[in-house]
Design a protein around this motif. Structure first.
Motif, mmCIF file in Angstrom:
data_model
loop_
_atom_site.group_PDB
_atom_site.id
_atom_site.type_symbol
_atom_site.label_atom_id
_atom_site.label_comp_id
_atom_site.label_asym_id
_atom_site.label_seq_id
_atom_site.Cartn_x
_atom_site.Cartn_y
_atom_site.Cartn_z
ATOM 1 N N LEU A 43 0.873 -1.277 -0.019
ATOM 2 C CA LEU A 43 -0.024 0.163 -0.098
ATOM 3 C C LEU A 43 0.785 1.297 0.013
ATOM 4 O O LEU A 43 0.684 2.440 0.906
ATOM 5 C CB LEU A 43 -0.983 0.125 1.110
ATOM 6 N N ALA A 44 1.971 1.166 -0.933
ATOM 7 C CA ALA A 44 2.957 2.402 -0.881
ATOM 8 C C ALA A 44 2.598 3.399 -1.569
ATOM 9 O O ALA A 44 1.733 3.146 -2.755
ATOM 10 C CB ALA A 44 4.449 1.770 -1.175
ATOM 11 N N LYS A 45 2.745 4.562 -1.379
ATOM 12 C CA LYS A 45 2.572 5.790 -1.956
ATOM 13 C C LYS A 45 3.168 5.845 -3.383
ATOM 14 O O LYS A 45 2.592 6.378 -4.313
ATOM 15 C CB LYS A 45 3.012 7.143 -1.218
ATOM 16 N N LYS A 46 4.582 5.556 -3.156
ATOM 17 C CA LYS A 46 5.460 5.882 -4.184
ATOM 18 C C LYS A 46 6.418 4.816 -4.242
ATOM 19 O O LYS A 46 7.321 4.241 -3.395
ATOM 20 C CB LYS A 46 6.284 7.190 -3.918
ATOM 21 N N ALA A 47 6.716 4.254 -5.643
ATOM 22 C CA ALA A 47 7.665 3.158 -5.762
ATOM 23 C C ALA A 47 8.159 3.127 -7.277
ATOM 24 O O ALA A 47 7.642 3.871 -8.156
ATOM 25 C CB ALA A 47 6.994 2.180 -5.497
ATOM 26 N N GLY A 48 9.202 2.579 -7.366
ATOM 27 C CA GLY A 48 10.031 2.494 -8.781
ATOM 28 C C GLY A 48 11.007 1.391 -8.764
ATOM 29 O O GLY A 48 11.624 0.734 -7.741
ATOM 30 N N HIS A 49 11.288 0.669 -9.895
ATOM 31 C CA HIS A 49 12.367 -0.211 -9.881
ATOM 32 C C HIS A 49 13.678 0.446 -10.621
ATOM 33 O O HIS A 49 13.723 1.643 -10.998
ATOM 34 C CB HIS A 49 11.694 -1.597 -10.623
ATOM 35 N N THR A 50 14.594 -0.547 -10.489
ATOM 36 C CA THR A 50 15.980 -0.109 -10.897
ATOM 37 C C THR A 50 16.452 -0.611 -12.041
ATOM 38 O O THR A 50 17.744 -0.991 -11.959
ATOM 39 C CB THR A 50 17.053 -0.283 -9.852
ATOM 40 N N GLY A 51 15.717 -0.735 -13.023
ATOM 41 C CA GLY A 51 16.035 -1.574 -14.393
ATOM 42 C C GLY A 51 15.126 -2.507 -14.474
ATOM 43 O O GLY A 51 15.052 -3.394 -13.686
ATOM 44 N N THR A 52 15.129 -2.910 -15.830
ATOM 45 C CA THR A 52 14.052 -4.014 -15.989
ATOM 46 C C THR A 52 14.611 -5.254 -16.167
ATOM 47 O O THR A 52 15.987 -5.369 -16.708
ATOM 48 C CB THR A 52 13.246 -3.706 -17.315
ATOM 49 N N LEU A 53 13.963 -6.470 -15.986
ATOM 50 C CA LEU A 53 14.197 -7.754 -16.207
ATOM 51 C C LEU A 53 13.229 -8.162 -17.156
ATOM 52 O O LEU A 53 12.008 -7.988 -16.964
ATOM 53 C CB LEU A 53 14.241 -8.400 -15.058
ATOM 54 N N ASP A 54 13.634 -9.063 -18.255
ATOM 55 C CA ASP A 54 12.654 -9.675 -18.986
ATOM 56 C C ASP A 54 11.739 -10.408 -18.418
ATOM 57 O O ASP A 54 12.097 -11.086 -17.449
ATOM 58 C CB ASP A 54 13.478 -10.280 -20.182
ATOM 59 N N PRO A 55 10.422 -10.622 -18.766
ATOM 60 C CA PRO A 55 9.490 -11.546 -18.500
ATOM 61 C C PRO A 55 10.331 -13.115 -18.291
ATOM 62 O O PRO A 55 9.992 -13.811 -17.464
ATOM 63 C CB PRO A 55 8.597 -11.512 -19.308
ATOM 64 N N LEU A 56 11.171 -13.238 -19.254
ATOM 65 C CA LEU A 56 12.065 -14.550 -19.317
ATOM 66 C C LEU A 56 12.758 -14.859 -18.189
ATOM 67 O O LEU A 56 13.210 -15.949 -17.616
ATOM 68 C CB LEU A 56 12.645 -15.068 -20.507
ATOM 69 N N ALA A 57 13.462 -13.852 -17.501
ATOM 70 C CA ALA A 57 14.308 -13.745 -16.455
ATOM 71 C C ALA A 57 13.585 -13.707 -15.083
ATOM 72 O O ALA A 57 12.629 -13.299 -14.866
ATOM 73 C CB ALA A 57 15.483 -12.571 -16.791
ATOM 74 N N THR A 58 14.392 -14.318 -14.298
ATOM 75 C CA THR A 58 13.879 -14.453 -12.754
ATOM 76 C C THR A 58 15.149 -13.739 -12.082
ATOM 77 O O THR A 58 16.148 -13.312 -12.544
ATOM 78 C CB THR A 58 13.816 -15.854 -12.452
ATOM 79 N N LEU A 60 17.050 -11.287 -8.938
ATOM 80 C CA LEU A 60 17.193 -9.991 -8.255
ATOM 81 C C LEU A 60 16.506 -8.542 -9.019
ATOM 82 O O LEU A 60 16.973 -8.432 -10.069
ATOM 83 C CB LEU A 60 18.337 -9.638 -7.891
ATOM 84 N N LEU A 61 15.462 -8.247 -8.325
ATOM 85 C CA LEU A 61 15.104 -7.054 -9.018
ATOM 86 C C LEU A 61 14.619 -5.985 -7.708
ATOM 87 O O LEU A 61 13.834 -6.071 -6.918
ATOM 88 C CB LEU A 61 13.620 -7.292 -9.368
ATOM 89 N N PRO A 62 15.623 -5.024 -7.445
ATOM 90 C CA PRO A 62 15.355 -4.092 -6.459
ATOM 91 C C PRO A 62 14.448 -3.256 -6.530
ATOM 92 O O PRO A 62 14.290 -2.636 -7.676
ATOM 93 C CB PRO A 62 16.860 -3.477 -6.331
ATOM 94 N N LEU A 63 13.468 -2.976 -5.750
ATOM 95 C CA LEU A 63 12.299 -2.043 -5.816
ATOM 96 C C LEU A 63 12.555 -1.008 -4.714
ATOM 97 O O LEU A 63 12.907 -1.111 -3.660
ATOM 98 C CB LEU A 63 11.226 -2.720 -5.521
ATOM 99 N N CYS A 64 12.370 0.197 -5.291
ATOM 100 C CA CYS A 64 12.566 1.515 -4.405
ATOM 101 C C CYS A 64 11.276 2.055 -3.989
ATOM 102 O O CYS A 64 10.428 2.249 -4.881
ATOM 103 C CB CYS A 64 13.339 2.316 -5.217
ATOM 104 N N PHE A 65 11.274 2.413 -2.554
ATOM 105 C CA PHE A 65 10.030 3.023 -2.011
ATOM 106 C C PHE A 65 10.395 4.355 -1.399
ATOM 107 O O PHE A 65 11.454 4.489 -1.138
ATOM 108 C CB PHE A 65 9.357 2.018 -0.831
ATOM 109 N N GLY A 66 9.486 5.488 -1.808
ATOM 110 C CA GLY A 66 9.738 6.850 -1.043
ATOM 111 C C GLY A 66 10.867 7.397 -1.550
ATOM 112 O O GLY A 66 11.186 7.551 -2.616
#
Length: 313
Positions: A43-58, A60-66
């Motif tokens: 239920l976060a107000k603000k979030a973003g990711h740090t570069g995409t991973l293809d759907p085929l890939a699994t 580490l995906l760091p997600l940033c909040f606030g």
């Protein structure tokens, strides 16, 4: 009850969260969809990711909040580590298992030949970006041209392969570990290794295990995240400065903290106990050690770049 008489569904209040979630992205989900799911769970107000991973890939995906979203660019610039599996002898339209086979050749090499071919891709190399990529030409992503059956000219780009290690070789399948600079396409690396072996190749699996200094060790899946209560989920968030761990640290006294948070440049001789090389640094308040932001050290001065919103600011 008519549509105009229906009561509006109450909005779910969003939370102001600051931190970094190390997500283990599942197969088949886009990075943006993974972000939306995690943001909804928190239920976060603000979030973003740090570069995409293809759907085929699994992996580490760091997600940033606030406030952490201010520093997501720093991970976009970081080296990445992957474990990948390629299938020799078959080339596909996309360079991976999602595409259709366009060329099939016999695989006559052995493990020694594979290892020798891979060694030639260490260091600085030039890659031609794949047509199935989000890079733009005349304002349109390359994958749109590719889906329309068009191929456009692409310039080669220099990337750096820091580590390229053979993990398993059960021909025609080859599994390897690679640590590479930003902008590297592992699909293209697999294709190029296949061409060097004379048989072609495509990527069948890709798992990201590291981004900069961050690793999968403390990552969590979306399913596990959804099973936790709010307090447990919040405990899974890394501090904002987890994104900045490779930068030298500087601590400021109370007076210097106030000046820094007002965007003023400081003399390094007045604030740093040790000599700093020119470059980017993370800046903390001496009282409590809270992160103030990122600055650039240059010519004896400390110039604020991005600040964390604090009660002092």
């Amino acid at each position: 009850m008519s549509g105009s008489q229906k009561q509006a569904r109450p909005k779910i209040p969003r939370r102001a969260l600051d931190g970094v979630l190390l997500l283990d992205k599942p197969l088949g989900l886009s990075s943006n969809d993974a972000l939306i799911k995690a943001k909804r769970i928190y239920l976060a107000k603000k979030a973003g990711h740090t570069g995409t991973l293809d759907p085929l890939a699994t992996g580490l995906l760091p997600l940033c909040f606030g406030e952490a979203t201010k520093f997501s660019q720093d991970l976009l610039e970081a080296d990445k580590t992957y474990e990948a599996t390629m299938r020799l002898g078959i080339r596909t339209t996309t360079g991976d298992a999602e595409g259709e086979a366009i060329d099939t050749r016999d695989v006559t090499c052995d493990e020694a030949a594979v290892s020798d071919a891979m060694s030639k891709f260490l260091g600085d190399i030039v890659q031609v970006p794949p047509m199935y990529s989000a890079l733009k030409r005349d304002g349109k992503p390359l994958y749109e041209y590719a889906r329309a059956g068009q191929t456009v000219e692409r310039e080669g780009r220099q990337v750096t392969i820091h580590v390229l290690q053979l993990i398993a070789c059960a021909l025609p399948l080859v599994t390897f570990r690679v640590t590479c600079s930003k902008g590297t396409y592992v699909r293209t690396l697999a294709e190029d290794i296949g061409e060097a072996l004379g048989c072609g190749a495509h990527l069948t699996a890709l798992r990201r295990t590291g981004v900069g200094a961050l690793t999968l060790e403390h990552a969590v899946t979306l399913d596990d995240l959804a099973s936790l209560n709010e307090a447990q989920r919040d405990e899974r968030l890394q501090p904002v400065d987890a994104l900045l761990s490779t930068f030298p640290a500087v601590q400021l006294n109370d007076e210097a903290t106030k000046r820094f948070l007002h965007g003023q440049r400081l003399r390094l001789a007045d604030v740093a106990q040790t000599r700093l090389e020119d470059g980017r640094v993370r800046v903390y308040a001496q009282d409590g050690g809270r992160l103030l932001g990122v600055a650039r050290a240059s010519d004896g001065l400390l110039a604020p770049e991005r600040l964390v919103v604090t009660s002092e600011g």
